[in-house]
Design an enzyme around this catalytic site. Sequence first.
Site, mmCIF file in Angstrom:
data_model
loop_
_atom_site.group_PDB
_atom_site.id
_atom_site.type_symbol
_atom_site.label_atom_id
_atom_site.label_comp_id
_atom_site.label_asym_id
_atom_site.label_seq_id
_atom_site.Cartn_x
_atom_site.Cartn_y
_atom_site.Cartn_z
ATOM 1 C CE1 TYR A 1 44.171 -15.974 -71.050
ATOM 2 C CE2 TYR A 1 44.645 -13.856 -71.862
ATOM 3 C CZ TYR A 1 44.229 -15.171 -71.495
ATOM 4 O OH TYR A 1 42.825 -14.322 -70.466
ATOM 5 C CE LYS B 1 41.699 -13.471 -74.539
ATOM 6 N NZ LYS B 1 41.771 -12.155 -73.523
ATOM 7 C CD1 TRP C 1 44.272 -4.762 -69.478
ATOM 8 C CD2 TRP C 1 44.603 -2.925 -68.793
ATOM 9 N NE1 TRP C 1 46.091 -4.144 -70.428
ATOM 10 C CE2 TRP C 1 45.870 -2.847 -69.555
ATOM 11 C CE3 TRP C 1 44.567 -1.666 -67.997
ATOM 12 C CZ2 TRP C 1 46.521 -2.052 -69.785
ATOM 13 C CZ3 TRP C 1 45.818 -0.829 -68.207
ATOM 14 C CH2 TRP C 1 46.289 -0.934 -69.387
#
Length: 184
Positions: A7, A11, A32
């Site tokens: 992941y 990115k 978050w």
Amino acid sequence: MAPISVYGASKAAGEDAVRAAAGRHAIVRTAWVYSPHGQNFVKTMLRLGRERPELGIVDDQHGCPTSAADIADALVAMALRMTEPGAGGHDALYGTFHFTGMGATTWYGFAREIFALAAGHGHPVPGLRPIATSDYPTPAARPKNSVLDCSRLRAAYGIEAPPWRDSLAACIARLCPQFLEQTA
């Protein structure tokens, strides 16, 4: 930058592609993220709080909870600033920036605040138990410290996120009636 998961690597590859293709650009990193919409930690906690009497929550990963609404406000402010006459000549407005809610906590601290706020709306509150990352294995490795330095965004744009607890209170106020209706 050394991503610790697929992941994170995807990115980073996306950011590299923007840098290679876009010339002047602004990339905003965040972490978050939560909202009254979609799947996220806040909604998961409220759901699990209805289903279970006790929850074990990771207490050794640190980050800054970030409201999607606050991110949207920051992006709009950035876009407006970039379109002002003469903004193209200000190199400080371009590059990579960080934006997160103000203040840091752990997942456990975040969950405690979620349930403290939700209790004020009549939502059930389970027992919360702090656990180590090693007690909650996940397929993807998670960083122990996701706290981002947002000073570059503040210096370039004058943008600072509200304290995460304030934004969480607004999110909980929107979510709790929905969750309570589902149990009625």
